[in-house]
Motif scaffolding. Structure first.
Motif, PDB file in Angstrom:
ATOM      1  N   ALA A  61       0.832  -1.209   0.000  1.00 40.72           N
ATOM      2  CA  ALA A  61       0.000   0.000   0.000  1.00 40.72           C
ATOM      3  C   ALA A  61       0.866   1.259   0.000  1.00 40.72           C
ATOM      4  O   ALA A  61       0.461   2.297  -0.545  1.00 40.72           O
ATOM      5  CB  ALA A  61      -0.927  -0.009   1.210  1.00 40.72           C
ATOM      6  N   ALA A  62       2.056   1.169   0.583  1.00 40.05           N
ATOM      7  CA  ALA A  62       2.963   2.318   0.628  1.00 40.05           C
ATOM      8  C   ALA A  62       3.680   2.548  -0.698  1.00 40.05           C
ATOM      9  O   ALA A  62       4.332   3.575  -0.882  1.00 40.05           O
ATOM     10  CB  ALA A  62       3.987   2.128   1.736  1.00 40.05           C
ATOM     11  N   GLY A  63       3.593   1.578  -1.614  1.00 42.11           N
ATOM     12  CA  GLY A  63       4.189   1.769  -2.933  1.00 42.11           C
ATOM     13  C   GLY A  63       5.181   0.717  -3.371  1.00 42.11           C
ATOM     14  O   GLY A  63       5.604   0.717  -4.528  1.00 42.11           O
ATOM     15  N   VAL A  64       5.589  -0.194  -2.478  1.00 43.44           N
ATOM     16  CA  VAL A  64       6.493  -1.267  -2.885  1.00 43.44           C
ATOM     17  C   VAL A  64       5.749  -2.157  -3.886  1.00 43.44           C
ATOM     18  O   VAL A  64       4.618  -2.579  -3.627  1.00 43.44           O
ATOM     19  CB  VAL A  64       6.951  -2.100  -1.672  1.00 43.44           C
ATOM     20  N   ASN A  65       6.373  -2.439  -5.026  1.00 41.38           N
ATOM     21  CA  ASN A  65       5.684  -3.243  -6.039  1.00 41.38           C
ATOM     22  C   ASN A  65       6.444  -4.499  -6.456  1.00 41.38           C
ATOM     23  O   ASN A  65       6.018  -5.230  -7.356  1.00 41.38           O
ATOM     24  CB  ASN A  65       5.363  -2.395  -7.277  1.00 41.38           C
ATOM     25  N   ARG A  66       7.578  -4.745  -5.790  1.00 41.83           N
ATOM     26  CA  ARG A  66       8.340  -5.954  -6.087  1.00 41.83           C
ATOM     27  C   ARG A  66       9.015  -6.417  -4.808  1.00 41.83           C
ATOM     28  O   ARG A  66       9.515  -5.597  -4.032  1.00 41.83           O
ATOM     29  CB  ARG A  66       9.401  -5.681  -7.160  1.00 41.83           C
ATOM     30  N   VAL A  67       9.038  -7.750  -4.591  1.00 39.58           N
ATOM     31  CA  VAL A  67       9.695  -8.281  -3.402  1.00 39.58           C
ATOM     32  C   VAL A  67      10.627  -9.417  -3.807  1.00 39.58           C
ATOM     33  O   VAL A  67      10.345 -10.164  -4.748  1.00 39.58           O
ATOM     34  CB  VAL A  67       8.662  -8.774  -2.362  1.00 39.58           C
ATOM     35  N   SER A  68      11.752  -9.503  -3.105  1.00 42.68           N
ATOM     36  CA  SER A  68      12.703 -10.589  -3.299  1.00 42.68           C
ATOM     37  C   SER A  68      12.866 -11.308  -1.966  1.00 42.68           C
ATOM     38  O   SER A  68      13.270 -10.696  -0.974  1.00 42.68           O
ATOM     39  CB  SER A  68      14.050 -10.041  -3.781  1.00 42.68           C
ATOM     40  N   LEU A  69      12.524 -12.591  -1.945  1.00 39.30           N
ATOM     41  CA  LEU A  69      12.530 -13.375  -0.707  1.00 39.30           C
ATOM     42  C   LEU A  69      13.731 -14.317  -0.647  1.00 39.30           C
ATOM     43  O   LEU A  69      14.054 -14.986  -1.627  1.00 39.30           O
ATOM     44  CB  LEU A  69      11.251 -14.218  -0.604  1.00 39.30           C
ATOM     45  N   GLY A  70      14.356 -14.395   0.520  1.00 33.60           N
ATOM     46  CA  GLY A  70      15.498 -15.283   0.709  1.00 33.60           C
ATOM     47  C   GLY A  70      15.079 -16.665   1.163  1.00 33.60           C
ATOM     48  O   GLY A  70      15.417 -17.087   2.272  1.00 33.60           O
ATOM     49  N   LEU A  71      14.365 -17.414   0.306  1.00 25.97           N
ATOM     50  CA  LEU A  71      13.953 -18.771   0.688  1.00 25.97           C
ATOM     51  C   LEU A  71      15.156 -19.681   0.885  1.00 25.97           C
ATOM     52  O   LEU A  71      15.248 -20.437   1.832  1.00 25.97           O
ATOM     53  CB  LEU A  71      13.034 -19.363  -0.384  1.00 25.97           C
TER      54      LEU A  71
END
Length: 298
Positions: free
Chosen positions: A32-42
């Motif tokens: 909602a704050a504007g982040v549109n991509r995430v990278s997860l350390g699985l």
């Protein structure tokens, strides 16, 4: 950032996150704050390996975080580590195919490396962590590329795979040696022929901001040859390679590569050169460090 500089249309705003339930609980607010991509350390899809790697999450928690991320963000990436002790090609193929089944547009797939000063280095010195046989590592690397490519995620960098158009834009900026500004704790920057570094620890960074108005701990001029070498070392990691004329224009350095080495490596099928375009082939990527040592003339 938007208030100070404005955002380009389609701006990429990436969050790097641990795949824990605590962090996942914040994903909706961050989106909602504007982040549109995430990278997860699985990092792995079995609990024994996650314990060996020193990770706090287990597989179920990691996959739950991935599911939450895919519902919250438009674009999702995660990383896995392979060439682990005791991991056979069949084991890795099964894990990788399972990872691809989750539908992420981008995967970072790294071979396990033993860095000095780490727990892994201590285990290796004690004989408790045997290094991966180079031939086995090469076979796993080729297997990784083949499976990911068949699934529609070709390698665009040594260890990064994406659907066309889903490449990590901020990482591409680093590899293409564009200017970038490092702002927060621990951030590095390359801008206007200068290298910058901010205080690593958040408390030291905040203290410096209060004291000096900024969190800079180091700022140095980069010599033309240093910038040219960095541009080559970063850019040749990319499947697209580098534009030698562009690097020469930006740095003022004309002799960037050893022509004799380039011809020899091209004859071996490790590099391709067409005018000012130079790239390392998939076969050459297996030997990238050695190739760069021969090829780069600055």
């Amino acid at each position: 950032a938007e208030r100070h500089w404005g955002f380009a249309e389609g701006v990429e705003i990436t969050l790097e996150a641990n795949p824990s339930s605590v962090e996942a609980a914040r994903f909706a607010d961050l989106a909602a704050a504007g982040v549109n991509r995430v990278s997860l350390g699985l990092q792995a899809l079995d609990d024994e390996t996650l314990g060996f790697l020193g990770r706090a999450h287990d597989v179920d928690e990691g996959l739950a975080a991935l599911d939450t991320a895919q519902r919250a963000f438009a674009r999702v990436s995660f990383d896995l580590i392979y060439a682990r002790p005791g991991q056979t090609p069949d084991m890795w193929e099964g894990e990788l195919r399972r990872a691809l089944s989750f539908g992420a547009e981008h995967l970072s797939l790294y071979q396990l490396t033993i860095e000095p000063g780490t727990r892994f280095a201590t285990l290796a010195a004690q004989g408790k962590l045997p290094p991966v046989d180079p031939d086995d590592g090469a076979a796993l690397f080729e297997l990784t590329r083949a499976i990911a490519t068949d699934a529609g995620l070709p390698a665009y960098e040594v260890s990064n795979h994406a659907r066309p158009g889903a490449e990590s834009r901020h990482n591409l900026s680093y590899w293409r040696y564009d200017d970038y500004l490092g702002v927060g704790p621990g951030a590095h920057g390359r801008r206007l022929a200068r290298a910058t570094q901010r205080h690593r620890k958040p408390e030291n960074f905040l203290s410096a901001v209060r004291r000096n108005g900024h969190g800079m701990v180091e700022e140095n001029d980069l010599a033309p040859a240093e910038r040219a070498a960095e541009a080559l070392l970063m850019g040749l990691r990319l499947d697209e390679g580098v534009d030698l004329a562009r690097i020469a224009r930006r740095t003022g350095v004309d002799r960037l590569v050893d022509d004799a080495a380039a011809k020899r490596l091209e004859a071996l099928g490790f590099v391709e050169r067409s005018g000012d375009a130079l790239r390392v082939t998939p076969a050459g990527m297996l030997l990238l460090d050695s190739i760069l040592a021969e090829l780069v003339a600055v």
